[in-house]
Design a protein around this motif. Structure first.
Motif, PDB file in Angstrom:
ATOM      1  N   ASP A 178       0.838  -1.199   0.000  1.00 13.35           N
ATOM      2  CA  ASP A 178       0.000   0.000   0.000  1.00 13.35           C
ATOM      3  C   ASP A 178       0.874   1.251   0.000  1.00 13.35           C
ATOM      4  OD1 ASP A 178      -2.829  -1.147   0.637  1.00 13.35           O
ATOM      5  OD2 ASP A 178      -1.535  -2.059   2.156  1.00 13.35           O
ATOM      6  N   LEU A 179       0.420   2.269  -0.717  1.00  9.37           N
ATOM      7  CA  LEU A 179       1.094   3.562  -0.716  1.00  9.37           C
ATOM      8  C   LEU A 179       0.213   4.600  -0.026  1.00  9.37           C
ATOM      9  CD1 LEU A 179       2.318   3.935  -4.437  1.00  9.37           C
ATOM     10  CD2 LEU A 179       3.538   2.894  -2.504  1.00  9.37           C
ATOM     11  N   PHE A 180       0.872   5.577   0.631  1.00 11.47           N
ATOM     12  CA  PHE A 180       0.144   6.782   1.005  1.00 11.47           C
ATOM     13  C   PHE A 180       0.937   7.994   0.526  1.00 11.47           C
ATOM     14  CE2 PHE A 180       2.429   5.687   4.984  1.00 11.47           C
ATOM     15  CZ  PHE A 180       3.073   6.874   5.299  1.00 11.47           C
ATOM     16  N   VAL A 181       0.225   9.101   0.341  1.00  7.65           N
ATOM     17  CA  VAL A 181       0.785  10.293  -0.289  1.00  7.65           C
ATOM     18  C   VAL A 181       0.668  11.464   0.684  1.00  7.65           C
ATOM     19  CG1 VAL A 181       0.632  11.861  -2.263  1.00  7.65           C
ATOM     20  CG2 VAL A 181       0.036   9.431  -2.542  1.00  7.65           C
ATOM     21  N   TYR A 182       1.800  12.100   0.951  1.00  6.30           N
ATOM     22  CA  TYR A 182       1.859  13.208   1.917  1.00  6.30           C
ATOM     23  C   TYR A 182       2.314  14.470   1.209  1.00  6.30           C
ATOM     24  CZ  TYR A 182       3.929  15.981   5.771  1.00  6.30           C
ATOM     25  OH  TYR A 182       4.275  16.980   6.649  1.00  6.30           O
ATOM     26  N   ILE A 183       1.510  15.534   1.323  1.00  4.08           N
ATOM     27  CA  ILE A 183       1.857  16.832   0.755  1.00  4.08           C
ATOM     28  C   ILE A 183       1.964  17.824   1.905  1.00  4.08           C
ATOM     29  CG2 ILE A 183       1.283  18.593  -0.956  1.00  4.08           C
ATOM     30  CD1 ILE A 183      -0.518  16.585  -2.336  1.00  4.08           C
ATOM     31  N   PRO A 184       3.177  18.123   2.371  1.00  8.50           N
ATOM     32  CA  PRO A 184       3.341  18.989   3.547  1.00  8.50           C
ATOM     33  C   PRO A 184       2.689  20.358   3.408  1.00  8.50           C
ATOM     34  CG  PRO A 184       5.421  17.927   2.975  1.00  8.50           C
ATOM     35  CD  PRO A 184       4.465  17.637   1.862  1.00  8.50           C
ATOM     36  N   SER A 185       2.798  20.983   2.232  1.00  6.88           N
ATOM     37  CA  SER A 185       2.256  22.329   2.063  1.00  6.88           C
ATOM     38  C   SER A 185       0.738  22.361   2.212  1.00  6.88           C
ATOM     39  CB  SER A 185       2.642  22.886   0.681  1.00  6.88           C
ATOM     40  OG  SER A 185       2.041  22.104  -0.342  1.00  6.88           O
ATOM     41  N   GLN A 186       0.090  21.224   1.948  1.00  7.97           N
ATOM     42  CA  GLN A 186      -1.368  21.135   2.072  1.00  7.97           C
ATOM     43  C   GLN A 186      -1.790  20.493   3.387  1.00  7.97           C
ATOM     44  OE1 GLN A 186      -3.278  22.459  -0.253  1.00  7.97           O
ATOM     45  NE2 GLN A 186      -1.688  22.857  -1.767  1.00  7.97           N
ATOM     46  N   LYS A 187      -0.811  20.018   4.153  1.00  6.36           N
ATOM     47  CA  LYS A 187      -1.076  19.316   5.423  1.00  6.36           C
ATOM     48  C   LYS A 187      -2.082  18.181   5.232  1.00  6.36           C
ATOM     49  CE  LYS A 187      -0.513  21.354   9.405  1.00  6.36           C
ATOM     50  NZ  LYS A 187       0.940  21.212   9.653  1.00  6.36           N
ATOM     51  N   VAL A 188      -1.833  17.381   4.197  1.00  4.84           N
ATOM     52  CA  VAL A 188      -2.759  16.310   3.855  1.00  4.84           C
ATOM     53  C   VAL A 188      -2.014  15.001   3.607  1.00  4.84           C
ATOM     54  CG1 VAL A 188      -2.698  16.846   1.366  1.00  4.84           C
ATOM     55  CG2 VAL A 188      -4.685  15.648   2.329  1.00  4.84           C
ATOM     56  N   VAL A 189      -2.648  13.917   4.001  1.00  9.56           N
ATOM     57  CA  VAL A 189      -2.218  12.571   3.629  1.00  9.56           C
ATOM     58  C   VAL A 189      -3.377  11.894   2.907  1.00  9.56           C
ATOM     59  CG1 VAL A 189      -1.648  10.261   4.464  1.00  9.56           C
ATOM     60  CG2 VAL A 189      -0.540  12.229   5.460  1.00  9.56           C
ATOM     61  N   PHE A 190      -3.084  11.345   1.742  1.00 11.00           N
ATOM     62  CA  PHE A 190      -4.038  10.492   1.036  1.00 11.00           C
ATOM     63  C   PHE A 190      -3.658   9.056   1.375  1.00 11.00           C
ATOM     64  CE2 PHE A 190      -3.800  14.428  -1.333  1.00 11.00           C
ATOM     65  CZ  PHE A 190      -5.142  14.733  -1.549  1.00 11.00           C
ATOM     66  N   ALA A 191      -4.535   8.377   2.110  1.00  9.86           N
ATOM     67  CA  ALA A 191      -4.180   7.093   2.708  1.00  9.86           C
ATOM     68  C   ALA A 191      -4.666   5.890   1.932  1.00  9.86           C
ATOM     69  CB  ALA A 191      -4.725   7.034   4.132  1.00  9.86           C
ATOM     70  N   GLY A 192      -5.376   6.105   0.816  1.00  6.55           N
ATOM     71  CA  GLY A 192      -5.907   4.958   0.082  1.00  6.55           C
ATOM     72  C   GLY A 192      -6.768   4.102   0.988  1.00  6.55           C
ATOM     73  N   ASP A 193      -6.758   2.789   0.768  1.00  2.94           N
ATOM     74  CA  ASP A 193      -7.630   1.907   1.531  1.00  2.94           C
ATOM     75  C   ASP A 193      -7.043   1.483   2.872  1.00  2.94           C
ATOM     76  OD1 ASP A 193      -9.597   2.103  -0.317  1.00  2.94           O
ATOM     77  OD2 ASP A 193      -9.656  -0.010  -0.869  1.00  2.94           O
ATOM     78  N   LEU A 194      -6.009   2.175   3.326  1.00  2.00           N
ATOM     79  CA  LEU A 194      -5.629   2.035   4.726  1.00  2.00           C
ATOM     80  C   LEU A 194      -6.711   2.624   5.619  1.00  2.00           C
ATOM     81  CD1 LEU A 194      -1.865   3.064   4.471  1.00  2.00           C
ATOM     82  CD2 LEU A 194      -2.750   0.748   4.866  1.00  2.00           C
ATOM     83  N   VAL A 195      -7.528   3.524   5.055  1.00  2.00           N
ATOM     84  CA  VAL A 195      -8.562   4.214   5.828  1.00  2.00           C
ATOM     85  C   VAL A 195      -9.925   4.057   5.161  1.00  2.00           C
ATOM     86  CG1 VAL A 195      -9.379   6.479   6.597  1.00  2.00           C
ATOM     87  CG2 VAL A 195      -6.970   5.872   6.867  1.00  2.00           C
ATOM     88  N   PHE A 196     -10.861   3.481   5.911  1.00  2.00           N
ATOM     89  CA  PHE A 196     -12.279   3.392   5.536  1.00  2.00           C
ATOM     90  C   PHE A 196     -13.059   4.135   6.610  1.00  2.00           C
ATOM     91  CE2 PHE A 196     -10.478  -0.172   3.398  1.00  2.00           C
ATOM     92  CZ  PHE A 196     -11.385  -0.719   2.491  1.00  2.00           C
ATOM     93  N   ASN A 197     -14.111   4.853   6.233  1.00  2.00           N
ATOM     94  CA  ASN A 197     -14.975   5.401   7.278  1.00  2.00           C
ATOM     95  C   ASN A 197     -16.439   5.473   6.873  1.00  2.00           C
ATOM     96  OD1 ASN A 197     -15.216   8.154   5.972  1.00  2.00           O
ATOM     97  ND2 ASN A 197     -13.027   8.205   6.473  1.00  2.00           N
ATOM     98  N   ALA A 198     -16.811   4.752   5.829  1.00  2.00           N
ATOM     99  CA  ALA A 198     -18.227   4.713   5.447  1.00  2.00           C
ATOM    100  C   ALA A 198     -18.733   3.286   5.363  1.00  2.00           C
ATOM    101  CB  ALA A 198     -18.428   5.391   4.096  1.00  2.00           C
ATOM    102  N   ARG A 199     -17.833   2.330   5.516  1.00  2.00           N
ATOM    103  CA  ARG A 199     -18.179   0.922   5.369  1.00  2.00           C
ATOM    104  C   ARG A 199     -17.115   0.090   6.072  1.00  2.00           C
ATOM    105  NH1 ARG A 199     -15.704  -1.584   0.005  1.00  2.00           N
ATOM    106  NH2 ARG A 199     -15.344  -3.128   1.614  1.00  2.00           N
TER     107      ARG A 199
END
Length: 301
Positions: A178-199
């Protein structure tokens, strides 16, 4: 660019399925198309996972290209309504096909496709899981286009002077890679399917210990947004649902294994009924119990 967009919209109008995509703004430069908490079928034609894009100033960065060529075409048309920018990179978070079968569209636009290293050895299916379950017309134009840039550990992109960090979990978690993507300037991590919160999350290709370790790492990061592969919660609380479910599942099973309870009885006893109204509980929970039991039993030996 204007003529290209008109062509895309014209071609899109000829397709039989309209995904009705409307990007939701997470922050000033971050937008997501949030998928439905449904199994892929001919009702939604694969619109079950999140696909996001970030305005990097001179181009868009796309995280997960979606389930079909048509989906990606329609997503791109929506991006152009916000700002007419090319897509420079597409990052595939993992190998499950609801997240990357839109790659072919972006490759035709000249984007570079990045993904985890296990794409290198992934055989192309004669008929994909997606193709079996959605309509033939919705799948029209879709091809299995793999990444050409692979991430084995860490990779850093420079896009218009901004750094984008791509990190491989480097152990089995939701999938083998699995990959996750971190953009410091946006203070965001895109975690892919490491994170579910609707199912309910699925452990069918995963490892409960590795997944919990990856979530603990994400929790420590100095970010404002953690955007998962499923679900619309995008602040740091987005991680809680998956972590709490997996953590309780592990604790329940460790106790039963220590008491000598077998796998068949464990599957019947670890019901976790507080999750019974969460989508996919009936189809996935017992499978998760069995998968986690086998992992915990084997790793305890």
């Amino acid at each position: 660019m204007k003529s290209l967009l008109l062509i895309i919209l014209l071609v899109n109008s000829l397709f039989s399925f309209d995904y009705k995509l409307h990007p939701k703004e997470v922050s000033k430069n971050i937008y997501c198309f949030f998928g439905l908490a449904q199994v892929m079928d001919k009702r939604n034609n694969g619109n079950m996972s999140n696909s996001c894009f970030v305005n990097m100033g001179t181009s868009y960065l796309v995280i997960d290209s979606g389930p079909t060529f048509q989906y990606a075409t329609q997503a791109y048309a929506q991006m152009q309504k916000i700002k007419k920018l090319r897509v420079s990179y597409v990052i595939n978070s993992h190998v499950h096909d609801d997240h990357w079968l839109g790659n072919g569209f972006y490759k035709k636009q000249g984007a570079q496709i990045i993904g985890p290293s296990n794409f290198k050895d992934l055989p192309k299916a004669k008929i994909t899981r997606m193709q079996k379950r959605i309509s033939e017309k919705a799948f029209q134009g879709t091809r299995q286009v793999y990444p050409t840039i692979f991430v084995d550990g860490n990779k850093t992109l420079q896009i218009n002077g901004e750094k984008v960090f791509i990190k491989s979990v480097n152990h089995k978690a939701h999938t083998a890679d699995d990959l996750f993507v971190y953009i410091p300037s946006q203070k965001v991590v895109f975690a892919g399917d490491l994170v579910f919160n609707a199912r309910l999350p699925s452990l069918r290709d995963g490892n409960i210990n590795g997944w919990l370790t990856a979530l603990q790492e994400l929790r420590k990061m100095d970010v404002k947004y953690i955007i998962g592969g499923h679900g619309e919660v995008t602040d740091k609380r987005s991680i809680d649902f998956t972590y709490n479910y997996l953590n309780k599942l592990k604790r329940s099973l460790v106790k039963l294994i220590d008491d000598g309870v077998g796998i068949a009885d464990a599957v019947n006893r670890v019901t976790m009924k507080e999750y019974k109204d969460v989508p996919f509980y009936n189809s996935i929970h017992r499978q998760n119990v069995e998968s986690a039991y086998r992992t915990l039993e084997w790793e305890d030996e």
